[in-house]
Design an enzyme around this catalytic site. Sequence first.
Site, PDB file in Angstrom:
ATOM      1  N   ASP A   1       0.862  -1.426   0.161  1.00 37.94           N
ATOM      2  CA  ASP A   1      -0.349   0.403   0.123  1.00 37.94           C
ATOM      3  C   ASP A   1       0.977   1.060   0.114  1.00 37.94           C
ATOM      4  OD1 ASP A   1      -2.342   1.023  -0.041  1.00 37.94           O
ATOM      5  OD2 ASP A   1      -2.334   1.509   2.249  1.00 37.94           O
TER       6      ASP A   1
ATOM      7  N   HIS B   1      -3.951  13.741   1.253  1.00 37.81           N
ATOM      8  CA  HIS B   1      -4.022  12.893   2.328  1.00 37.81           C
ATOM      9  C   HIS B   1      -2.890  12.983   3.390  1.00 37.81           C
ATOM     10  CE1 HIS B   1      -5.251   9.065   4.158  1.00 37.81           C
ATOM     11  NE2 HIS B   1      -4.058   8.604   4.337  1.00 37.81           N
TER      12      HIS B   1
ATOM     13  N   GLU C   1     -10.495   3.639   3.735  1.00 41.75           N
ATOM     14  CA  GLU C   1      -9.863   4.405   2.495  1.00 41.75           C
ATOM     15  C   GLU C   1     -10.237   3.792   1.300  1.00 41.75           C
ATOM     16  OE1 GLU C   1      -5.777   3.530   4.297  1.00 41.75           O
ATOM     17  OE2 GLU C   1      -6.457   5.151   5.666  1.00 41.75           O
TER      18      GLU C   1
ATOM     19  N   GLU D   1      -9.370   4.072  -2.316  1.00 42.12           N
ATOM     20  CA  GLU D   1      -8.085   3.533  -2.459  1.00 42.12           C
ATOM     21  C   GLU D   1      -7.652   3.111  -4.762  1.00 42.12           C
ATOM     22  OE1 GLU D   1      -4.711   2.324  -0.859  1.00 42.12           O
ATOM     23  OE2 GLU D   1      -5.593   3.007   1.167  1.00 42.12           O
TER      24      GLU D   1
ATOM     25  N   ASP E   1      -9.525   0.054   1.906  1.00 38.98           N
ATOM     26  CA  ASP E   1      -8.352  -0.339   3.170  1.00 38.98           C
ATOM     27  C   ASP E   1      -9.378   0.388   3.903  1.00 38.98           C
ATOM     28  OD1 ASP E   1      -5.858  -2.308   3.623  1.00 38.98           O
ATOM     29  OD2 ASP E   1      -4.925   0.194   4.088  1.00 38.98           O
TER      30      ASP E   1
ATOM     31  N   ARG F   1      -9.139   2.937  13.033  1.00 36.21           N
ATOM     32  CA  ARG F   1      -8.084   4.050  13.678  1.00 36.21           C
ATOM     33  C   ARG F   1      -7.916   5.055  15.217  1.00 36.21           C
ATOM     34  NH1 ARG F   1      -6.509   6.294   8.564  1.00 36.21           N
ATOM     35  NH2 ARG F   1      -8.148   6.406   7.022  1.00 36.21           N
TER      36      ARG F   1
ATOM     37  N   GLN G   1      -4.778   2.067  15.279  1.00 39.85           N
ATOM     38  CA  GLN G   1      -3.430   2.909  14.479  1.00 39.85           C
ATOM     39  C   GLN G   1      -2.987   3.306  15.035  1.00 39.85           C
ATOM     40  OE1 GLN G   1      -4.454   4.280  10.996  1.00 39.85           O
ATOM     41  NE2 GLN G   1      -3.067   5.066  10.117  1.00 39.85           N
TER      42      GLN G   1
ATOM     43  N   LYS H   1      -5.039  -2.354  10.233  1.00 37.29           N
ATOM     44  CA  LYS H   1      -4.972  -2.665   8.651  1.00 37.29           C
ATOM     45  C   LYS H   1      -5.625  -3.688   8.020  1.00 37.29           C
ATOM     46  CE  LYS H   1      -4.256   2.035   7.461  1.00 37.29           C
ATOM     47  NZ  LYS H   1      -4.366   2.616   6.259  1.00 37.29           N
TER      48      LYS H   1
ATOM     49  N   THR I   1      -9.313  -5.744   3.940  1.00 34.75           N
ATOM     50  CA  THR I   1      -9.058  -4.414   2.540  1.00 34.75           C
ATOM     51  C   THR I   1      -9.619  -5.577   1.436  1.00 34.75           C
ATOM     52  OG1 THR I   1      -6.938  -4.060   3.131  1.00 34.75           O
ATOM     53  CG2 THR I   1      -7.670  -4.400   0.743  1.00 34.75           C
TER      54      THR I   1
ATOM     55  N   GLU J   1     -10.471  12.137   7.302  1.00 33.09           N
ATOM     56  CA  GLU J   1     -10.429  13.635   7.315  1.00 33.09           C
ATOM     57  C   GLU J   1     -11.342  14.373   6.336  1.00 33.09           C
ATOM     58  OE1 GLU J   1      -7.172  13.230   3.021  1.00 33.09           O
ATOM     59  OE2 GLU J   1      -8.078  11.175   3.976  1.00 33.09           O
TER      60      GLU J   1
END
Lengths: 440, 440
Positions: free
Chosen positions: B140, B147, B210, B212, B244, B248, B251, B264, B268, B385
């Site tokens: 990844d 971002h 996420e 992607e 993905d 948070r 993380q 993560k 996925t 975000e």
Amino acid sequence: MQVPGLDETHDPKLESWVASANAPGCSFPIQNLPFGVAETGEGAARHIVVAIGDQALDLTACVDLGVFDDLMGGAARVVLTAGTLNGLMARPPADWQALRLWLSQALRKGSALQGQLEACLLPQDGLRMVVPAKIGDYTDFYCSVEHATNIGKIFRPDNPLFPNFKSLPIGYHGRASSIVVSGTDVHRPSGQLRQQDGVVFAPCRMLDFELELGAFIGGPTNKGGPMPLAAARERLFGFCLVNDWSARDIQAWEYQPLGPFLAKSFATSISPWVVTRAALAPFQVPARAREAGDPALLDYLADSDDAAAGALDIRLQVGLRGKAMEAGEGAPHVIAETNSAGLYWTFAQMVTHHMSNGCPLVAGDMIASGTISGEAEGSQGSMMELTRRGAEPLALGEGETRGFLHDYDEVVFAGQCERDGFRSIGFGECRGMVLPAVQE
Amino acid sequence: MQVPGLDETHDPKLESWVASANAPGCSFPIQNLPFGVAETGEGAARHIVVAIGDQALDLTACVDLGVFDDLMGGAARVVLTAGTLNGLMARPPADWQALRLWLSQALRKGSALQGQLEACLLPQDGLRMVVPAKIGDYTDFYCSVEHATNIGKIFRPDNPLFPNFKSLPIGYHGRASSIVVSGTDVHRPSGQLRQQDGVVFAPCRMLDFELELGAFIGGPTNKGGPMPLAAARERLFGFCLVNDWSARDIQAWEYQPLGPFLAKSFATSISPWVVTRAALAPFQVPARAREAGDPALLDYLADSDDAAAGALDIRLQVGLRGKAMEAGEGAPHVIAETNSAGLYWTFAQMVTHHMSNGCPLVAGDMIASGTISGEAEGSQGSMMELTRRGAEPLALGEGETRGFLHDYDEVVFAGQCERDGFRSIGFGECRGMVLPAVQE
């Protein structure tokens, strides 16, 4: 939980009809019986083999003798002819134990099978060993508190250890495609290096090894949520030596904020023999005691079996041989000695943590301990630590010194287990030579 | 470098004898022809299929018609019956192009093969799609400067962007075993969370997606050192949408110093259809221009083809549907729209950087772009975000708001390419529903 008779496979009085296995100091006595995969015969077919003394028993060839017809409810014939250990690893632990017991009995002095099995012995000397399993995913942990502290001191003298270190086994995903077997040459990688006058793309100048212990995952894939520590432990099929080659200058520039990437993914070398968890049972010792002030273990990382015998007492050694030293012959210069018993986290804790979010661990996956370092002088598992990032080069004799690795240096890891009242067992070697960077 | 006739496969006037493919707005017109793998028939055998309109052409079934006997020097029969796309991906790009050209001609109105091929059409509606390749390694990247800046501002307001961001495509290894196909439910992971009064093990409270773009690697495995950018570009077989999923809070506590791990590796999700690089040729646009003050590109990351047409103009959309919203029916609420053309690094740059240290990239490996965000309000590819880490919840209508994802929320990504003078082509959907955490 254990096949009857398994304990006797550790009996130090057991001797094999393969005479070399009985020699003092032999890494592969009948008490060990590690698995590997070798390319053999015409067409370089991949056969599953077991090390015994200086020989290897070709299990794939043994299948044709019919000796495995009743083992594992008939599945042994299939998994032992698959050319990788994945199928065997995927079987339940009781099947691994049954196979170990069969091997121990069949290779013992006086076994009625000796005559048949002698035809399936191959000298280890001539074997071309390969990576023994298709490794789907490779995870590298960071379980040595001395290593984490040493590295932290270099970059963050005031705050060497991150606050999460004693709360969870820190890990990250490594690159499975770059795992190679011991004996494979490793080219010095190129990459982006930050220098005083800017960033350049050039061959790595701070090439290092990392001394680690690896574990292969076995058993059925977990589904869903967390799994108790005791069940997680059952996923450990066996162990090998790991050299997680590292480009320290590439790492320093690339690693923020997502961790090591190209600094590691050019090569990771592993020893070819997988020493089973069963073989290591006599060498299990209490897990490292947590110190006053350490955070309490969260429940999912704790059980009494793990505290009592969750660590592995394996003596580990790093040898280095330069091109100029003895013309590349003779024993390498020993530059580090340490022991895996001092790891802050056990392998069972690594596994249960890894699965705690539901992440599927699949038979054949590999996890590694991270660099194993001790407190004593000369017990660190990387050049970065042994030389304080190159500032205090090692003297190798004959006038040679090393800050980091030179081209044509050969790095050789060895591992050995010893305990009074038991036969010593060994891991064999994990070796690799550094070749110059490939030019475009 | 290109098979003659390939350009005509983009001709907007081409129509298929599969009528639904000619409908305006159809994601899978004859100009697209994406590959997938479906479980079909008795025993749920895995067949390679190509989307055309609302149908799928079963290529594995077509093999029995003999229509591929001359394609790829006979190899097409083998790779199209393998049950995964790895074999096809491992062929040289000229073979991918030859197959695309064959498909375009065979599915065109007036094709003499229509009568034969109609028997090999399956309605997409009833297909159970699977992950289309055995993904050996998943990498990844972190290629959106918006971002990286948005995330950086949350954690490091004074210094949001690390100095390496504009020098190299930052990437890390992801977990291949937890990649699932669109439509698979995803359990909320549990993990260690740091709270004001200490660390607990509990279900994630800050679950995120996420947005992607992923790419599948094709062609022969690289050996040795760096590879020029133009050759690296040839390794790109095709693209898919990637979610993905990210925890948070897990993380935030685990990620130092080695990067994201369990935050993560629980899941996925990828869209099932691999849109080929050839199909996307009309939608290539100039790579994002570097700004004044950006560091100069190092040679290995630069060539004029990449600057001229290295980016992909793909409109991307994120939809969210809560349990209470329309009883789980109807279109999801669109919460973000962005475009992959704004990525700071191109996929060719990701690939050449990835191989720059000699890391072997193998057919079937997947790389992903990292979260794709734009500058405009509502163009960010994560809840982190869009809601400023939950501080500014989104209004979803009917009184629903979201800081992070709730149980039974369904996240739906879509991707579409549009350009004057060309038929629009689509990626289909990447969807997944959040289920409650698994209890021990």
